[in-house]
Design a protein around this motif. Structure first.
Motif, short mmCIF file in Angstrom:
data_model
loop_
_atom_site.label_atom_id
_atom_site.label_comp_id
_atom_site.label_asym_id
_atom_site.label_seq_id
_atom_site.Cartn_x
_atom_site.Cartn_y
_atom_site.Cartn_z
N LEU A 311 0.80 -1.07 -0.04
CA LEU A 311 -0.05 0.06 0.02
C LEU A 311 0.84 1.31 -0.08
CD1 LEU A 311 -2.85 1.35 0.22
CD2 LEU A 311 -2.65 1.11 2.84
N LEU A 312 2.00 1.14 0.96
CA LEU A 312 2.87 2.58 0.86
C LEU A 312 3.51 2.62 -0.52
CD1 LEU A 312 4.41 4.35 2.83
CD2 LEU A 312 6.09 2.65 2.97
N PHE A 313 4.12 1.62 -1.14
CA PHE A 313 4.75 1.62 -2.27
C PHE A 313 3.80 2.26 -3.55
CE2 PHE A 313 7.61 -1.99 -0.95
CZ PHE A 313 8.17 -0.99 -0.03
N LEU A 314 2.18 1.86 -3.54
CA LEU A 314 1.63 2.25 -4.43
C LEU A 314 1.08 3.79 -4.44
CD1 LEU A 314 -0.93 -0.82 -4.25
CD2 LEU A 314 0.15 0.09 -6.53
N LEU A 315 0.96 4.27 -3.11
CA LEU A 315 0.78 5.70 -2.78
C LEU A 315 1.76 6.39 -3.13
CD1 LEU A 315 -0.78 5.24 0.91
CD2 LEU A 315 -2.17 6.11 -1.36
N CYS A 316 3.08 6.01 -2.80
CA CYS A 316 4.13 6.94 -3.38
C CYS A 316 4.14 6.99 -4.99
CB CYS A 316 5.64 6.16 -3.00
SG CYS A 316 5.97 6.62 -1.24
N ALA A 317 3.80 5.77 -5.61
CA ALA A 317 3.74 5.80 -7.25
C ALA A 317 2.78 6.59 -7.65
CB ALA A 317 3.69 4.26 -7.51
N LEU A 318 1.65 6.73 -7.06
CA LEU A 318 0.55 7.54 -7.63
C LEU A 318 0.53 9.10 -7.15
CD1 LEU A 318 -2.46 5.01 -6.58
CD2 LEU A 318 -1.35 5.37 -8.68
#
Length: 378
Positions: A311-318
């Protein structure tokens, strides 16, 4: 209209995440070889249920599956969101399986999302609904998601094999997320948690709390674990109990661990009918086990636990194309798979640098710049 170009993928791994990223990046995908060589080929019930959920919250998305379920064509539509939606998640995976993608899709929807989800609220495979409340929602707030309208309400609980739980998820829209620099995990200052029991004695909860506190009170004084004993219609359809713990740190990080104990799912006990009568793990042992798991997560370091790395990586990528910098413990298999999917769908690559002094890993990367075109600029 030109012919749709499909991104070709193989196999069933990261099924949910691939569909999520395909929807957010408007990429049509063709997945073949889905468990083609297994004795039970094709899509599983929870994967079909997730496709149905996407059809509910998106407009004009097209799903085509062949007869054996081994080939899927998915053309994403517009994420509409909306109020008063409902979805039965079934009982092959818990509601936690569906919540993570729903949170991210809801942020970039045309209207705020409110949806009632039915099924299993707590099991030992997916993060429980309590962990989403205590840990996932605060992570979203770090990225600029407003508290107003961001809510998960537990109406009733359900455990395997028959479920019967209900939750209501509300997600507000954002125009875009904020990039973060989040590398200070701080020191643990207090421990919070909740136990639950359905169709068993509430004494099970007190036994879990007593054994968990026996470990934590040696380390810090501020430990509070609430109880949530459900009876009648709110207790779902199967007996079970469980615990969700969260360690809050001085820098505002939430490190969580949870588990639930119930009878095995029917699929797992097809050949062994007598397993229905097996003894469940003693609640005292459950308390000790989950306390040990949480201490292991804290020891690994990082601003989130291993369950929430994806979830953390997805939020950073978005995020907008600004630099995000985060610190995590040892990369989990799910976290590594997430980084690969982010690279494939969003073209975002993170610089990964181990920090030998703490045994943690620092990731830096520019966001993909995803914007919600439906959200008016205020």
């Amino acid at each position: 209209m030109g012919k749709t170009a499909y991104k070709k993928l193989k196999g069933s791994q990261s099924f949910r995440q691939r569909l999520l990223l395909a929807t957010l990046s408007s990429t049509s995908i063709l997945v073949d070889d889905i468990r083609a060589n297994e004795s039970w080929p094709g899509l599983r019930p929870h994967e079909v249920s997730f496709l149905r959920l996407l059809e509910k919250i998106c407009d004009d998305c097209k799903v085509e599956v062949n007869e054996t379920g081994t080939i899927l064509k998915y053309k994403p539509g517009t994420v509409m969101g909306g109020r008063n939606l409902a979805h039965d998640c079934g009982v092959s995976r818990s509601i936690g399986y569906f919540l993570e993608p729903l949170l991210l899709l809801g942020l970039f929807a045309k209207k705020p999302l409110t949806i009632r989800l039915k099924g299993i609220t707590n099991d030992s495979n997916d993060p429980s609904v309590d962990t989403f409340q205590s840990t996932a929602l605060p992570i979203l707030k770090r990225f600029g998601v407003p508290s107003e309208g961001l809510k998960l309400k537990i109406e009733s609980r359900g455990v395997p094999p028959l479920g019967g739980g209900e939750v209501i998820l509300s997600v507000p829209m954002v125009q875009n997320l904020n990039a973060v620099t989040w590398t200070d995990e701080g020191m643990v200052k207090r421990l919070r948690g909740v136990t639950f029991s359905t169709r068993v004695s509430s004494q099970f909860e007190h036994a879990m709390i007593y054994s968990a506190r026996g470990i934590f009170n040696r380390l810090l004084p501020d430990v509070h674990i609430a109880t949530d004993h459900k009876a009648g219609p709110q207790a779902g359809n199967s007996p079970g109990f469980g615990i969700s713990l969260v360690a809050e740190t001085t820098s505002g990080c939430c490190i969580s661990a949870d588990t639930a104990v119930s009878y095995a799912r029917s699929e797992a006990t097809d050949e062994l009918e007598d397993l229905e009568k097996k003894e469940l793990t003693a609640p005292e042992d459950v308390g000790v086990q989950i306390a040990s798991v949480l201490l292991g997560e804290i020891e690994q370091g990082g601003v989130v636990d291993s369950t929430h790395q994806g979830l953390l990586f997805l939020l950073c990528a978005l995020c907008p194309p600004d630099m995000s910098k985060v610190r995590v413990g040892k990369l989990s298999p799910y976290g590594i798979e997430t980084l690969r999917n982010i690279r494939d769908f969003l073209g975002v690559k993170f610089v990964i640098k181990p920090d030998p002094s703490t045994g943690t890993v620092i990731l830096k990367g520019l966001g993909s710049g995803l914007r919600n075109l439906f959200r008016k600029v205020s």
